[in-house]
Write a protein that holds these residues in place. Structure first.
Motif, mmCIF file in Angstrom:
data_model
loop_
_atom_site.group_PDB
_atom_site.id
_atom_site.type_symbol
_atom_site.label_atom_id
_atom_site.label_comp_id
_atom_site.label_asym_id
_atom_site.label_seq_id
_atom_site.Cartn_x
_atom_site.Cartn_y
_atom_site.Cartn_z
ATOM 1 N N SER A 22 42.475 -42.145 17.850
ATOM 2 C CA SER A 22 41.621 -43.280 17.530
ATOM 3 C C SER A 22 40.533 -43.385 18.584
ATOM 4 N N GLN A 23 39.345 -43.778 18.162
ATOM 5 C CA GLN A 23 38.255 -44.002 19.094
ATOM 6 C C GLN A 23 38.262 -45.425 19.653
ATOM 7 N N ASP A 24 38.829 -46.363 18.886
ATOM 8 C CA ASP A 24 38.755 -47.766 19.303
ATOM 9 C C ASP A 24 40.106 -48.475 19.351
ATOM 10 N N GLY A 25 41.181 -47.782 19.013
ATOM 11 C CA GLY A 25 42.488 -48.415 18.998
ATOM 12 C C GLY A 25 42.788 -49.176 17.730
ATOM 13 N N LEU A 26 41.793 -49.295 16.856
ATOM 14 C CA LEU A 26 41.954 -50.036 15.607
ATOM 15 C C LEU A 26 42.163 -49.112 14.413
ATOM 16 N N GLN A 27 41.292 -48.126 14.303
ATOM 17 C CA GLN A 27 41.354 -47.195 13.176
ATOM 18 C C GLN A 27 41.950 -45.875 13.643
ATOM 19 N N TRP A 28 43.059 -45.477 13.027
ATOM 20 C CA TRP A 28 43.788 -44.282 13.449
ATOM 21 C C TRP A 28 43.766 -43.218 12.354
ATOM 22 N N ILE A 29 43.662 -41.961 12.773
ATOM 23 C CA ILE A 29 43.709 -40.849 11.833
ATOM 24 C C ILE A 29 44.713 -39.806 12.336
ATOM 25 N N LEU A 30 45.251 -39.055 11.406
ATOM 26 C CA LEU A 30 46.191 -37.989 11.749
ATOM 27 C C LEU A 30 45.419 -36.820 12.346
ATOM 28 N N ALA A 31 45.771 -36.450 13.579
ATOM 29 C CA ALA A 31 45.103 -35.333 14.243
ATOM 30 C C ALA A 31 45.860 -34.036 14.078
ATOM 31 N N ALA A 32 47.185 -34.117 14.133
ATOM 32 C CA ALA A 32 48.019 -32.926 13.987
ATOM 33 C C ALA A 32 49.356 -33.347 13.400
ATOM 34 N N SER A 33 49.705 -32.773 12.270
ATOM 35 C CA SER A 33 50.962 -33.110 11.622
ATOM 36 C C SER A 33 52.112 -32.308 12.240
ATOM 37 N N GLU A 34 53.324 -32.661 11.842
ATOM 38 C CA GLU A 34 54.487 -31.900 12.285
ATOM 39 C C GLU A 34 54.352 -30.439 11.890
ATOM 40 N N GLN A 35 53.827 -30.196 10.694
ATOM 41 C CA GLN A 35 53.650 -28.811 10.225
ATOM 42 C C GLN A 35 52.617 -28.072 11.077
ATOM 43 N N ASP A 36 51.538 -28.783 11.468
ATOM 44 C CA ASP A 36 50.525 -28.155 12.315
ATOM 45 C C ASP A 36 51.120 -27.703 13.642
ATOM 46 N N LEU A 37 51.889 -28.587 14.272
ATOM 47 C CA LEU A 37 52.474 -28.248 15.560
ATOM 48 C C LEU A 37 53.543 -27.172 15.419
ATOM 49 N N ALA A 38 54.290 -27.223 14.311
ATOM 50 C CA ALA A 38 55.371 -26.257 14.113
ATOM 51 C C ALA A 38 54.852 -24.832 13.982
ATOM 52 N N ARG A 39 53.614 -24.680 13.534
ATOM 53 C CA ARG A 39 53.058 -23.332 13.397
ATOM 54 C C ARG A 39 52.971 -22.618 14.736
ATOM 55 N N SER A 40 52.903 -23.383 15.815
ATOM 56 C CA SER A 40 52.807 -22.762 17.134
ATOM 57 C C SER A 40 54.149 -22.247 17.624
ATOM 58 N N PHE A 41 55.247 -22.629 16.949
ATOM 59 C CA PHE A 41 56.572 -22.183 17.368
ATOM 60 C C PHE A 41 56.748 -20.685 17.194
ATOM 61 N N GLY A 42 56.384 -20.208 16.002
ATOM 62 C CA GLY A 42 56.712 -18.844 15.645
ATOM 63 C C GLY A 42 58.184 -18.729 15.310
ATOM 64 N N PRO A 43 58.642 -17.574 14.893
ATOM 65 C CA PRO A 43 60.060 -17.382 14.560
ATOM 66 C C PRO A 43 60.944 -17.653 15.767
ATOM 67 N N SER A 44 62.114 -18.209 15.513
ATOM 68 C CA SER A 44 63.060 -18.470 16.585
ATOM 69 C C SER A 44 64.468 -18.228 16.081
ATOM 70 N N VAL A 45 65.398 -18.222 17.009
ATOM 71 C CA VAL A 45 66.784 -17.986 16.626
ATOM 72 C C VAL A 45 67.321 -19.133 15.777
ATOM 73 N N TRP A 46 66.640 -20.291 15.787
ATOM 74 C CA TRP A 46 67.077 -21.442 14.992
ATOM 75 C C TRP A 46 66.360 -21.524 13.648
ATOM 76 N N GLY A 47 65.335 -20.703 13.460
ATOM 77 C CA GLY A 47 64.567 -20.766 12.230
ATOM 78 C C GLY A 47 63.264 -21.502 12.442
#
Length: 313
Positions: free
Chosen positions: A45-70
């Motif tokens: 948010s730029q002002d603390g009032l209006q919020w937007i999604l910057a990175a979803s769980e799926q976006d961040l999960a892409r950085s994991f790559g394959p793992s022993v847990w899946g």
């Protein structure tokens, strides 16, 4: 639904056809707000009032790559902080077959709050809090975990000896000193973020968060526990009105603001004498921070049907 009162703008977001997050951390830096939520997403948010999604769980999960847990191993974010041109968010991966069992501690870093890089640290550790000060990052979590890294182009994390196996919840820096709080009234302090000593808190209650401002430390805890110290070494309790139960506090513009259970909003010029703005009913207010000329408070609505954001002035 908007409420106007006491010179403050109260803005409540209700969950009709909207997926509302449960916020777990908030910070201000470089002219913007960043908030993370327990489901693993990042909002800005730029002002603390209006919020937007910057990175979803799926976006961040892409950085994991394959793992022993899946690749689809669930994870959550616990806190976020800003310092020296960098955002850091912390949390952990979970075992989907054993609820609430941490698999690995996680750190995400970003230079713009939009693109996040991933780093894994240690197995079976949940990171709960993170802070920046004196050219150093410190993050804390379960099993008495403290990781620290010197500020630079690349962060090299090392584990510090906390001297305890107690779960650590919150961390802050101020006046040349680090302070960490956690379960069983645990308070640790350090000058350099590497060597830590335990000090007496006078309580066995779980301590949630700690903050510094106006020459004073404040630690918030379970059942309305509020502790104060001028040096981070000697702590004393503050007695509050019945029904007032602060969870988090911050200092700005010559006053403290603390928020907590059942709509608790209290303010103080010195951390000793407190005036109640609201308490005894309302949402659980869990986070408070200051930036861009305003306080921002975040919490959850009754029955977890939505999230609430309060900003003032």
């Amino acid at each position: 639904m908007v409420y106007q009162g006491m010179g403050s703008l109260y803005e409540t977001i209700w969950g009709f056809n909207v997926v509302l997050p449960t916020f777990s951390g908030i910070a201000y830096g470089a002219g913007r707000w960043v908030a993370v939520e327990s489901g693993g997403s990042v909002f800005i948010s730029q002002d603390g009032l209006q919020w937007i999604l910057a990175a979803s769980e799926q976006d961040l999960a892409r950085s994991f790559g394959p793992s022993v847990w899946g690749e689809s191993t669930p994870f959550g974010l616990s806190d976020v902080a800003y310092g020296r041109g960098r955002w850091i968010a912390v949390g952990s991966r979970y075992n989907p077959l054993v609820p609430y069992r941490e698999l690995q501690s996680l750190i995400f870093t970003s230079l713009n709050s939009l693109r996040w890089d991933f780093e894994a640290l240690e197995s079976e550790v949940l990171l709960s809090g993170v802070a920046y000060g004196a050219e150093r990052w410190v993050t804390v979590g379960t099993r008495g975990t403290i990781f620290t890294a010197s500020s630079g182009t690349y962060l090299l994390w090392e584990r510090a000896n906390s001297g305890t196996a107690t779960e650590l919840k919150g961390v802050a820096y101020g006046n040349g000193r680090w302070v960490v709080v956690g379960d069983e009234g645990t308070i640790l302090t350090s000058r350099d973020g590497l060597r830590w000593q335990r000090v007496e808190s006078g309580t066995r209650k779980r301590l949630f968060k700690v903050a510094y401002g106006g020459g004073r430390w404040l630690a918030t805890g379970l059942d309305g526990t509020l502790l104060t110290s001028t040096d981070g070494l000697r702590w004393q309790p503050i007695r509050l009105e019945k029904g007032v139960s602060p969870v988090s506090a911050t200092y700005a513009n010559g006053r403290w603001l603390a928020v907590g259970d059942e709509g608790t909003l209290i303010t103080s010029p010195d951390g000793i004498r407190w005036q109640t703005i609201s308490s005894g009913g309302g949402p659980r207010l869990e986070l408070v921070a200051y930036g861009g000329g305003r306080f921002v408070v975040m919490g959850t609505l009754e029955a977890l049907t939505g999230s609430i954001i309060l900003t003032f002035p």
